[in-house]
Enzyme design. Sequence first.
Site, PDB file in Angstrom:
ATOM      1  N   ASP A 171     -32.945  31.434 -47.386  1.00  0.00           N
ATOM      2  CA  ASP A 171     -34.001  31.953 -46.506  1.00  0.00           C
ATOM      3  C   ASP A 171     -34.281  30.932 -45.412  1.00  0.00           C
ATOM      4  O   ASP A 171     -34.143  29.723 -45.626  1.00  0.00           O
ATOM      5  CB  ASP A 171     -35.285  32.220 -47.290  1.00  0.00           C
ATOM      6  CG  ASP A 171     -35.141  33.383 -48.260  1.00  0.00           C
ATOM      7  OD1 ASP A 171     -34.458  34.358 -47.911  1.00  0.00           O
ATOM      8  OD2 ASP A 171     -35.702  33.308 -49.364  1.00  0.00           O
ATOM      9  N   ASP A 202     -33.242  40.477 -45.527  1.00  0.00           N
ATOM     10  CA  ASP A 202     -34.585  40.999 -45.772  1.00  0.00           C
ATOM     11  C   ASP A 202     -35.098  41.760 -44.545  1.00  0.00           C
ATOM     12  O   ASP A 202     -35.768  42.796 -44.666  1.00  0.00           O
ATOM     13  CB  ASP A 202     -35.559  39.872 -46.100  1.00  0.00           C
ATOM     14  CG  ASP A 202     -35.142  39.081 -47.334  1.00  0.00           C
ATOM     15  OD1 ASP A 202     -34.571  39.681 -48.259  1.00  0.00           O
ATOM     16  OD2 ASP A 202     -35.383  37.861 -47.361  1.00  0.00           O
TER      17      ASP A 202
END
Length: 201
Positions: free
Chosen positions: A145, A179
């Site tokens: 991330d 995402d």
Amino acid sequence: MSKKYIAILTIFLALLIDQISKIYIKTHFVLGEEVTVFSDWFVIHFTENNGMAWGFEFGGKTGKLFLTLFRLVAVTGIMYWLTKTIKRNTHTAVIVAISLIFAGAVGNIIDSVFYGIIFDTPYNGVATLFAEKPYGEMFYGKVVDMLYFPMWEGTLPEWLPFFGGKYFTFFNAIFNGADSWIFIGTVLLFIFNKQAFPKED
């Protein structure tokens, strides 16, 4: 361009952007390193997690394996849904939406399945792609991330119930391209819900 090829192109480009960004961050940033992009509200911050939303973990290695296998089953279902939607000649926005959701799910599966066997994790150093001594094993890789948007930080007013007086960051989640694709696809499905879920005559 046929809707089949629109779906293929959407999936390909979304996966390409997701994986290039993750590999770049992994091989150029030390874990925890961050760079401010715009003011203080858009930050690139390198972190990793075991694949659950908001970094939650459960069940150790067994939970991680279950989560990865569940995602593989879910992706199969999404692909079946996409195929049926294309055959019905549904609105292009719906095709793009499902394609983005599929690409997002696959993007994070790639991390979970393969990153543990192709990357190392040196202490206080950047990772090596196709490392001789990778950090994990197949199905136990960590999801990369890096997108962080702390739009507001401060202490909440005392009069607020439960959270009054506490320090708060909005938006404090750190996420990745995959995402983002899932979120954008879901928003598109919400906007075009009548075309995505037509009522049967």
